[in-house]
Structures are given as structure tokens and as C-alpha cells.
Design a protein around this motif. Structure first.
Motif, PDB file in Angstrom:
ATOM      1  N   LEU A   1       3.194   6.412  -1.758  1.00  0.00           N
ATOM      2  CA  LEU A   1       4.370   6.877  -3.562  1.00  0.00           C
ATOM      3  C   LEU A   1       4.165   8.357  -4.147  1.00  0.00           C
ATOM      4  O   LEU A   1       4.339   9.111  -4.367  1.00  0.00           O
ATOM      5  CB  LEU A   1       4.993   6.182  -4.040  1.00  0.00           C
ATOM      6  N   PRO A   2       2.455   7.538  -4.649  1.00  0.00           N
ATOM      7  CA  PRO A   2       1.464   8.912  -5.212  1.00  0.00           C
ATOM      8  C   PRO A   2       1.952  10.473  -4.525  1.00  0.00           C
ATOM      9  O   PRO A   2       1.565  11.166  -5.003  1.00  0.00           O
ATOM     10  CB  PRO A   2       0.491   8.214  -6.005  1.00  0.00           C
ATOM     11  N   SER A   3       1.341  10.334  -3.503  1.00  0.00           N
ATOM     12  CA  SER A   3       1.377  11.771  -2.772  1.00  0.00           C
ATOM     13  C   SER A   3       2.479  12.226  -2.929  1.00  0.00           C
ATOM     14  O   SER A   3       2.194  13.958  -2.056  1.00  0.00           O
ATOM     15  CB  SER A   3       0.676  11.425  -1.517  1.00  0.00           C
ATOM     16  N   ILE A   4       3.764  11.702  -2.580  1.00  0.00           N
ATOM     17  CA  ILE A   4       5.116  12.533  -3.090  1.00  0.00           C
ATOM     18  C   ILE A   4       5.851  12.286  -4.200  1.00  0.00           C
ATOM     19  O   ILE A   4       7.086  12.685  -4.366  1.00  0.00           O
ATOM     20  CB  ILE A   4       5.917  11.945  -1.437  1.00  0.00           C
ATOM     21  N   GLY A   5       4.408  12.411  -4.951  1.00  0.00           N
ATOM     22  CA  GLY A   5       4.898  12.679  -6.305  1.00  0.00           C
ATOM     23  C   GLY A   5       5.690  11.263  -7.077  1.00  0.00           C
ATOM     24  O   GLY A   5       5.845  11.811  -7.862  1.00  0.00           O
ATOM     25  N   VAL A   6       5.444  10.280  -6.350  1.00  0.00           N
ATOM     26  CA  VAL A   6       6.223   8.632  -7.058  1.00  0.00           C
ATOM     27  C   VAL A   6       5.035   7.970  -7.342  1.00  0.00           C
ATOM     28  O   VAL A   6       4.551   7.308  -7.025  1.00  0.00           O
ATOM     29  CB  VAL A   6       6.828   8.643  -6.348  1.00  0.00           C
TER      30      VAL A   6
ATOM     31  N   TYR B   1       1.441  -0.660  -0.026  1.00  0.00           N
ATOM     32  CA  TYR B   1      -0.226   0.219   0.101  1.00  0.00           C
ATOM     33  C   TYR B   1       0.959   1.508  -0.092  1.00  0.00           C
ATOM     34  O   TYR B   1       0.705   2.360  -0.644  1.00  0.00           O
ATOM     35  CB  TYR B   1      -0.939  -0.362   1.055  1.00  0.00           C
ATOM     36  N   ILE B   2       1.672   1.288   0.802  1.00  0.00           N
ATOM     37  CA  ILE B   2       2.858   2.799   0.342  1.00  0.00           C
ATOM     38  C   ILE B   2       2.869   2.947  -0.766  1.00  0.00           C
ATOM     39  O   ILE B   2       3.179   3.325  -0.951  1.00  0.00           O
ATOM     40  CB  ILE B   2       4.024   2.381   1.753  1.00  0.00           C
ATOM     41  N   ILE B   3       3.970   1.556  -1.215  1.00  0.00           N
ATOM     42  CA  ILE B   3       4.380   1.953  -2.791  1.00  0.00           C
ATOM     43  C   ILE B   3       3.225   2.258  -3.353  1.00  0.00           C
ATOM     44  O   ILE B   3       3.421   3.293  -4.586  1.00  0.00           O
ATOM     45  CB  ILE B   3       5.097   1.140  -3.006  1.00  0.00           C
ATOM     46  N   PHE B   4       2.382   1.775  -3.603  1.00  0.00           N
ATOM     47  CA  PHE B   4       0.930   2.055  -4.788  1.00  0.00           C
ATOM     48  C   PHE B   4       0.447   3.075  -4.282  1.00  0.00           C
ATOM     49  O   PHE B   4       0.464   3.811  -4.898  1.00  0.00           O
ATOM     50  CB  PHE B   4       0.257   0.626  -5.245  1.00  0.00           C
TER      51      PHE B   4
END
Ligand SMILES: Nc1ncnc2c1ncn2[C@@H]1O[C@H](COP(=O)(O)OP(=O)(O)OP(=O)(O)O)[C@@H](O)[C@H]1O
Ligand SMILES: [Mg+2]
Lengths: 221, 250
Positions: free
Chosen positions: A80-85, A74-77
Motif C-alpha cells: 500500500l505505501p507504493s500507492i501512498g497509503v 505484505y500487500i497491506i504493509f
């Protein structure tokens, strides 16, 4: 067995087998391959006692063994988008599964390497070999034999953990089972069927393991 | 050829080597004697950098280094000219006798495989193991393993070969076959430093005997002189204890 259920089983079987072959198994194998590379690097860095890197490897293993796999995914998918990744669902799943299995496999490899008598390493140095040559030619061939059953365990475990990818929108076998179960209102039948297919895959892998172990045990003695 | 100066080594608070000065000349066979725990193994291990010295200098032909600050690279360069035979053989378990001998040649020295194999067969022949070239260590007796280990140690034509109690792990019947090989090497002019408890062998084969006690070399002399007229009371005691018929020798 009443005909409706029989038909449901027959109809849904290929619908689940196809994503199993096209997604679950490749996802498992690719993640396992990546996890071995990660594990090898982590194990060698620790055995070589490279200052700094060794502590980093311990930190990595501590984190990935100490947090749930699904949280990591969940952290990766989702995180991470919320910090632009932004990472697509499939690569995100591969990354999460590899990183996690890598931590466990690293420990397996490290322990197996340390089980090889130190005298062989010393003899290696005194025949003029360097650390990597000793690992490649002497220690790893022996350590991998010791590690083999445990690594295979990790592979079999990965077949099942790969179902977590369904929770980040990857269409693999379990997500198909969930979908059909939702449409037909037959969760018991469908999930049992999914379980049987997982069991089949793992049974085949166990047979492969037996054959490999027999082969491995022939040489050197 | 090799000169070690003021070698010190402690394990924790246990001072094992208390300032060793040690010299080996080209072609010389040196037997290192001493009771258990006197530091013989530690001395060999420091000289081959398996153990890091706390203090000391080493000169090995063109190499001259402080044994504490020496770099890995320089250690590697020196090791290329050293051979080492361990008490416990330490053969590579995943390699045949032949591969055990070739690996140092092909992998470490980049010698082409056919040439390396030719050398390896020659070495195995020298130690009487050519008919076991394709056996794995687990398929060989202790004496055979040790002979392969000797072939491995001499394959790259080292300038010096260290032996750490090469026969201590062997049954008495197997000891002879290994000592015979070593005697042959000595006769061929191989420079050897041999830690051993085989008094008779030391007496017959060594040019010089070094006697260690409590982390120091307390006596060294030509082999004949050493056994016939030991200078130190401690040496005499040791010789009396280690060969019950010592008194008949002199
Ligand atoms: N790795 C180590 N760690 C701690 N102490 C050690 C280590 N290696 C050796 N020692 C200690 O150093 C001392 C000398 O040991 P060493 O092995 O050099 O003796 P030795 O003369 O070779 O004896 P032996 O004839 O029994 O082989 C002993 O007291 C031993 O306990
Ligand atoms: Mg010793």
C-alpha cells in the motif's frame, strides 16, 4: 541436560513471555474482536439478501479465503505505501488478521444463522418484529451457540497466525525467539521453547472453551 | 374487515392459488377446509405476507394495498394487527414462555416491561399456561407449546388471528386442550381464520366455512348450512371422506 542449555531456557523464557503477554495475546484478541464485527456484518448482509451488498460480501469472502494470509499482510504493509497509503506495522497486522479471520468467521456465522429454523423468523415477523430485532433477540442468541466451537477454533488459530506479524517488523513473541536464536545459535532450543509457549496459550484457551460450552449448554433446555 | 380480491400465487409453473376472493367480518370465525395441497396454507401465508402474491389486492380496515407492490413498511403496519398460529408452533427456542409472549410487546411495540409482563401473564392464564411461564419451549409438550404460541399471537390484541392447522402436529389427547382454548377465544369474539381438518370443531365453532379445492374457493356458507346441505359434489365427496360418519350428521 547441560547447564548452559538450562540457563538459556530460563533466561529466554521471560524474554519471550513478556512479548507474548504484551503483544501476541492483545494482537490476537483485538484482531479477533474486529473479525467478529466484520463477520457479523458480512453474515447479516447475506442473510438479509440485500441486493448488491450480498454479492459484495461473497466477493470479499472469496478473495480473503482464496489468498494466503501472508500475501494479504505484505500487500497491506509493503504494498500500500507504493500507492501512498502508509500504515504502521502493528495496525497493518491487526487489519490483515481481522480481514482474513473475518471472512472465515462470516461463513461460520452465516451457516449457524441458516441452521435456525425459518419458522422462528416468520413467527418473529408476525409478532411485529423487524429483521434486526429478530436477529438480535431470537436468531443470533441461538446461532452464536452453534457457531461457538467453530469461532473458538478460529481464535485459537489466530493465536498462531499472529506470528506472521513478525514478518512486518512487529515485535511479538516469535520475533523475539528469532532474535535470541540468532544471537545464541540455538535455534532448536529457542523455537521449541516458543512452540511450548504457544501450546500453553492454546491449552488455556481450550480450557476456557470447555467451561463456556458447559455454561452455554445449561440454558433453554 | 379483511377483504382479499383476486389473489393469485404460483410456485414455478404450479399455480397454487387461482384467483381467490375472501372476506372476513369483524368477530367472525371462519373455518377453511379443503384437501391437502388445495392451497389453504398458501392463502394464509399470502394474506400475512410470508409469501409474496403474484396478483391480488387486500383491504384490511383502513389499509388498502396491492399485494404485489406493497412496501415492507406497509406490511409491517398491517402485521401489527395480525396474529398467526403455525402448525409447528415456531416458538422462540431461546426464550421462556413468558418472554415469547412479551417480546412482541416490548421489542416491537415498545410497551414498558412491567406492563408487558402483566399482559403476558394474563394471556398465559387464558391459555392455561401461567404455571409454565418460566419454562423454555423444549421443556413443554406440543400442546403446551401451541397454547403458548396462541398466547403470543393474541398478546398484542390483534384484529384477526390466523391459525394454520394448529392441532395437526399434536397427538389426539393434546388436540383437545388446544381446541378448547380456541373455542374460548371464539366465544370472546376474537376474529379468527382457521385452517383445520377438525370437522367437528369447525362445525361447532365456526360461523362460516370456506371450502377450497385446487387453488380456488369452490363453496362457502354458514357452518350449519355448509355441513347440512353442501352445494357442490366435490364438497360432499370431501365431507364423506374426511369424516367417516358424515352421513349420520345429515
Ligand atoms: N414454498 C413452496 N415452494 C413450492 N411449492 C409450494 C410451496 N409451498 C407450497 N407449495 C405447493 O403449493 C401447493 C399448495 O400447498 P399448501 O401448503 O398451500 O396446501 P394446503 O392446502 O395447506 O395443504 P395441507 O392440507 O397439506 O397443509 C402444493 O402443491 C405445494 O406443493
Ligand atoms: Mg397446509
Amino acid at each position: 541436560m547441560d547447564g548452559r542449555i538450562f540457563n538459556l531456557l530460563v533466561e529466554s523464557f521471560p524474554k519471550m513471555l513478556v512479548p507474548c503477554l504484551k503483544m501476541t495475546i492483545p494482537l490476537t484478541l483485538i484482531s479477533f474482536g474486529c473479525s467478529l464485527v466484520i463477520a457479523l456484518v458480512l453474515a447479516l448482509v447475506q442473510v438479509a439478501e440485500i441486493p448488491g451488498l450480498k454479492q459484495l460480501a461473497r466477493l470479499y469472502i472469496w478473495i480473503f479465503r482464496g489468498t494466503p494470509q501472508i500475501v494479504q499482510l505484505y500487500i497491506i504493509f509493503y504494498g500500500l505505501p507504493s500507492i501512498g497509503v502508509m500504515i504502521d506495522a502493528l495496525p497493518a497486522s491487526i487489519i490483515a488478521l481481522s480481514l482474513n479471520a473475518g471472512a472465515y468467521n462470516a461463513e461460520t456465522l452465516r451457516a449457524s444463522i441458516q441452521a435456525i429454523p425459518k419458522g422462528q423468523t416468520e413467527a418473529g415477523y408476525l409478532t411485529g418484529l423487524n429483521f434486526l430485532q429478530i436477529m438480535r433477540k431470537i436468531v443470533l442468541p441461538q446461532a452464536s451457540r452453534i457457531a461457538f466451537p467453530q469461532l473458538f477454533n478460529s481464535l485459537i488459530s489466530l493465536v498462531k497466525t499472529s506470528s506472521l506479524a513478525s514478518s512486518v517488523t512487529v515485535i511479538e513473541m516469535f520475533s523475539v525467539a528469532k532474535k535470541i536464536a540468532g544471537i545464541t545459535f540455538e535455534p532448536f532450543i529457542l523455537y521449541c521453547e516458543a512452540a511450548v509457549i504457544y501450546l500453553m496459550v492454546c491449552t488455556i484457551l481450550t480450557l476456557v472453551q470447555d467451561v463456556c460450552e458447559k455454561r452455554l449448554n445449561i440454558a433453554w433446555s | 374487515m379483511i377483504r382479499v380480491k383476486n389473489l393469485h400465487k404460483s410456485f414455478g409453473s404450479n399455480e397454487v392459488l387461482k384467483g381467490i376472493d375472501f372476506e372476513v367480518d369483524n368477530g367472525e370465525v371462519i373455518a377453511v377446509l379443503g384437501s391437502s395441497g388445495s392451497g389453504k396454507t398458501t392463502m394464509l401465508r399470502c394474506m400475512s405476507f410470508l409469501e409474496k402474491a403474484d396478483q391480488g389486492e387486500i383491504t384490511f380496515d383502513e389499509f388498502h394495498h396491492d399485494m404485489v407492490t406493497i412496501s415492507r413498511r406497509d406490511i409491517h403496519k398491517m402485521r401489527m394487527h395480525m396474529g398467526f398460529v403455525f402448525q409447528s408452533f415456531n416458538l422462540f427456542a431461546n426464550q421462556t414462555a413468558l418472554e415469547n409472549v412479551t417480546t412482541g410487546l416490548t421489542v416491537a411495540r415498545k410497551i414498558p416491561k412491567p406492563q408487558a409482563q402483566e399482559t403476558a401473564h394474563e394471556m398465559l392464564k387464558k391459555v392455561g399456561m401461567e404455571d409454565r411461564a418460566l419454562y423454555y419451549p423444549a421443556q413443554l409438550s406440543g400442546g403446551q407449546q401451541q397454547r403458548v404460541a396462541i398466547a403470543r399471537a393474541i398478546a398484542a390484541n390483534p384484529r384477526v388471528v390466523f391459525f394454520d392447522e394448529p392441532t395437526s402436529a399434536l397427538d389426539p389427547e393434546l388436540t383437545g386442550e388446544v381446541l378448547d382454548v380456541m373455542k374460548k377465544l371464539a366465544d370472546e369474539g376474537t376474529t379468527m381464520v382457521i385452517v383445520t381438518h377438525e370437522m367437528q370443531f369447525a362445525r361447532d365453532v365456526a360461523d362460516k366455512v370456506v371450502f377450497m379445492d385446487g387453488g380456488s374457493i369452490i363453496e362457502q356458507n354458514g357452518a350449519k348450512e355448509f355441513f347440512e346441505s353442501p352445494q357442490q359434489e366435490r364438497t360432499l365427496q370431501f365431507l364423506r371422506r374426511s369424516s367417516k360418519d358424515y352421513n349420520y350428521y345429515i
